[in-house]
Design a protein around this motif. Sequence first.
Motif, PDB file in Angstrom:
ATOM      1  N   GLU A   2     102.197  49.794  27.802  1.00 42.01           N
ATOM      2  CA  GLU A   2     102.168  49.700  29.486  1.00 42.01           C
ATOM      3  C   GLU A   2     101.152  48.348  29.631  1.00 42.01           C
ATOM      4  OE1 GLU A   2     101.400  53.563  31.302  1.00 42.01           O
ATOM      5  OE2 GLU A   2     103.442  54.255  30.711  1.00 42.01           O
ATOM      6  N   PRO A   3     101.646  47.374  29.115  1.00 42.47           N
ATOM      7  CA  PRO A   3     100.745  46.212  29.561  1.00 42.47           C
ATOM      8  C   PRO A   3     100.899  45.646  30.733  1.00 42.47           C
ATOM      9  CG  PRO A   3     102.737  45.614  28.311  1.00 42.47           C
ATOM     10  CD  PRO A   3     102.718  47.011  28.220  1.00 42.47           C
ATOM     11  N   ASP A   4     101.986  46.170  31.437  1.00 43.36           N
ATOM     12  CA  ASP A   4     101.841  45.655  33.049  1.00 43.36           C
ATOM     13  C   ASP A   4     100.886  46.228  33.919  1.00 43.36           C
ATOM     14  OD1 ASP A   4     103.242  47.988  32.283  1.00 43.36           O
ATOM     15  OD2 ASP A   4     104.523  48.343  34.076  1.00 43.36           O
ATOM     16  N   GLN A   5     100.197  47.491  33.201  1.00 42.78           N
ATOM     17  CA  GLN A   5      99.222  47.987  33.923  1.00 42.78           C
ATOM     18  C   GLN A   5      97.888  47.915  33.270  1.00 42.78           C
ATOM     19  OE1 GLN A   5     100.180  52.099  34.714  1.00 42.78           O
ATOM     20  NE2 GLN A   5     101.645  51.787  35.897  1.00 42.78           N
ATOM     21  N   ILE A   6      97.732  48.036  31.840  1.00 43.67           N
ATOM     22  CA  ILE A   6      96.884  48.135  31.151  1.00 43.67           C
ATOM     23  C   ILE A   6      96.463  47.011  30.239  1.00 43.67           C
ATOM     24  CG2 ILE A   6      95.812  49.465  29.153  1.00 43.67           C
ATOM     25  CD1 ILE A   6      97.610  51.856  29.833  1.00 43.67           C
TER      26      ILE A   6
ATOM     27  N   GLU B 198     106.573  48.241  28.896  1.00 41.67           N
ATOM     28  CA  GLU B 198     106.250  48.220  30.103  1.00 41.67           C
ATOM     29  C   GLU B 198     106.273  49.817  30.800  1.00 41.67           C
ATOM     30  OE1 GLU B 198     109.015  45.206  31.751  1.00 41.67           O
ATOM     31  OE2 GLU B 198     109.131  46.382  29.806  1.00 41.67           O
ATOM     32  N   SER B 199     105.451  50.229  31.750  1.00 42.85           N
ATOM     33  CA  SER B 199     105.369  51.482  32.295  1.00 42.85           C
ATOM     34  C   SER B 199     106.636  51.424  33.275  1.00 42.85           C
ATOM     35  CB  SER B 199     104.266  51.514  33.256  1.00 42.85           C
ATOM     36  OG  SER B 199     104.161  50.853  34.395  1.00 42.85           O
TER      37      SER B 199
ATOM     38  N   GLY C 295      97.585  43.556  33.601  1.00 44.47           N
ATOM     39  CA  GLY C 295      97.810  43.483  34.781  1.00 44.47           C
ATOM     40  C   GLY C 295      99.153  42.442  35.155  1.00 44.47           C
ATOM     41  N   LEU C 296     100.278  43.083  34.363  1.00 42.53           N
ATOM     42  CA  LEU C 296     101.398  42.163  34.562  1.00 42.53           C
ATOM     43  C   LEU C 296     102.312  42.483  35.820  1.00 42.53           C
ATOM     44  CD1 LEU C 296     102.268  42.227  30.859  1.00 42.53           C
ATOM     45  CD2 LEU C 296     101.242  40.334  32.253  1.00 42.53           C
ATOM     46  N   GLY C 297     102.024  43.695  36.507  1.00 49.47           N
ATOM     47  CA  GLY C 297     102.582  44.009  37.561  1.00 49.47           C
ATOM     48  C   GLY C 297     102.154  43.543  39.163  1.00 49.47           C
TER      49      GLY C 297
END
Length: 821
Positions: free
Chosen positions: A137-141, A185-186, A144-146
């Motif tokens: 979940e690199p978009d969140q952790i 990703e999440s 911050g890719l989100g």
Amino acid sequence: MAGTLPASEAAAAAPQRVTVDLAASEGPVMRGANGTLYGLSDDGVPSDAALAPLKITSISQKPEGGAQHPNGDALTVSRSFFRNGGGEINVMMQDVYAKWPYEDLGIDDYLPRVDKIVKEVAADPNSERFVYIPFNEPDQIWYGLGTSDQAQYEANRDRFFKDWKTVYRRIRAADPDARIAGPNESAYHTRLLTDFLAFAQRENVLPQVMTWHELGSGSLRDFQGHHDTYRSIERGLGIAPLKINIDEYANRRDLSVPGQLAQWVAMFERNKVYANQAYWDAAGNLDGNVVRSNIPNGGWWFFRWYAGLTGDTVRVTPPRANAIDTLQGLASYDTQRRQAQVLLGGSAGDSDVVVRNVSRSVFGGTVTATVAEAAWSGYEGRHAAPRVLARTKVQVAADGSVSVPLRGMHKMSAYRIVLTPGGSGTPATPVVPWTGSYEAEDAAITGGQVYTQGTVDNANGYAASGTKDVGSLNTAASKVDFTVTVPKTGTYDLAVLYGNQSGTPATQKLSVDNRDTVTVTYPSTENWTYRAKKDLAVELTAGTHVLTLGKGDAEVTLDRVDLTARTSAEPSASYEATLADLDGKPSFDYSSSAGVGTGALVLRAGDQAVFDVYAPRDGYFTVVPQASAAVRLGLHGETVTAAPGQPLRLYLVAGNNRLRVTAQQSAIRSLDVSGAGSTAGTLSYEGASATLAGGARLVDSTYASAGSYIGDLGNSASSTAEFTVDAPKAGRHVLVVHYAHNDRRDNGHAYNTDIMSRTADITVGGAAPVRATFKNTWGWHDYWTLSVPVELEKGSNKVTFANASGWAPDIDRIELGRIVG
């Protein structure tokens, strides 16, 4: 028909239509959607008998020794996973960290951890069956890719891409044949995946497996678009299609619910992607589909059906595609076995399943259509073998179609339709008892409160029948009055869906028309809404009654009660041979559809059929092979010859039992099993009869069967409990251990319950010790059973429990039953 539908679920509209086209192949059955995240917690949790039938293609677990959870280490669980036919294991590498979200100590802190993980996995003899997932979940952790700020996104993206490249090359340097998955990703992000694929292709760091998560209810609507958009990005970049694993899918309201699972599995199997159910609660129960360690619930049976699909999947057209909470299905067609199977669920009411292009050269002019239901029984509610609702011979229409009506479907249930050649004769009509369901929120409530659970808008709420339950039954006057009407006088099986977070077994008072009050005891559950099922019997006269469940010694949450008319003195089930797991090259004989079964399976030397047989408790059951000649049955390491149609008295363990059938030459139609689990002829020894040493002691307890249990056992080489067992006959026995423990570790996670298992080394006579793993029982006074096959000599035998390196569970008592009674 599908069963009796409560008025609250009745649909006034015309039946929905599901169309299955046997001529429109989607490719071989992949079973990719049966994976789990932290579905295994230890070697033996879940049991081999619960794991093997599901043919699980992938699981996701933490690195060995990872701090994120107390168990679920990839290399440890690989032993049971691989010996039970498992596919591959995704190693969630960042789960080496203890905190959630992961503590961000920088890439320089992470790299030595990566090195250690890769070194250990690469040294494993099955290293080629592991997949590395470097980031979660690199978009969140961490990255911050989100973010919606494009400039910030680009800066974060470039940092992630740099670290991806570094870690990717670090893994490959230590393990040149490594398979690597990501970006993980999440949720699905077209922007990120477009950039990621272009970067990874350019820098030669393309993952071998593409992963992302689909967790919310909206995924049931949106996944197809996500999948198709992703494939178009690949094509635009000239990248050959990568294997896809949606390595976290579904939410709490979906897990354990056959009707919800049918929707998710249908869309993943149709697109031939792999997918793992999400880990929201406790490890080791296949994400809510196994009760205790070996007992199936409704979700387990759905996945057992899924594992039983063979041949190719074929196109299924539902009433509404890509919609949330609608009737969906998947189907398979096997011309060699001459079988078509349809699995569907997700909607209440009526439907017609129309199967097109039914080949007369395969099926003949008629087919036998067998319909069964896997109902929702709660996360921790046991579910017997799915009830057959209908078995009828149907004429193939002139246009090559067959129509199978399903009436009174339940939204939370899944249904299986099996089509086989009709042959001669008339199939036996299954006995479908009267049943009625009553929601707690619709009953008369005193001193309680109605709560809403597990809706589309609150998908991470726990599943509840009718999306509501009744809780806060915590005053002396608290009660729920269910008004029920039954058709005739007799015995009714009452099933109560409940939750008990009190920490010990809790009681309620059950009365019928304010008379005949009895105490109902509910074992502990993970929490108030992690639903379990209590089964008992009530005597009712024909007509209307009020069933009252009132507060006893602690609070209990109520969801629903089911009443089912008892049709025989003992429960029974027939397991069709043509639907068993097969080895070798047996043939199928559908010349007659008379009686029970979808035809006959012809076994010859070298062939094997494996039946999954449910037992409601540990004990003796009657097993009858309906066969043309003698067969050999294998159970718990024992093999016995069975004459055709003649009963055997066999010891089955609570939950699933794998019975292996072989023969020199025999046509077998079914394996018929009956009984309630007799303990006549078993040996039983209370904890007080054991000789204790090294600090192990007898502890008084009102919850133990004889008022005491063995505690403080283990944690040193000298701490042991030794039972002396007197066996009338030598031979293979099942040792049943009644135990309890509630070890857990609180990491401060927002949702995971980090329960821990205990182990014990069991030594019988002079045999080598056998290590048994005992799952957490949710309370120190909730006694479960674990069964271990052992060999006993005639006469006196010493059975010793020990654990030199950790605590063993508390032991209430032991039982032993000779496998052939």
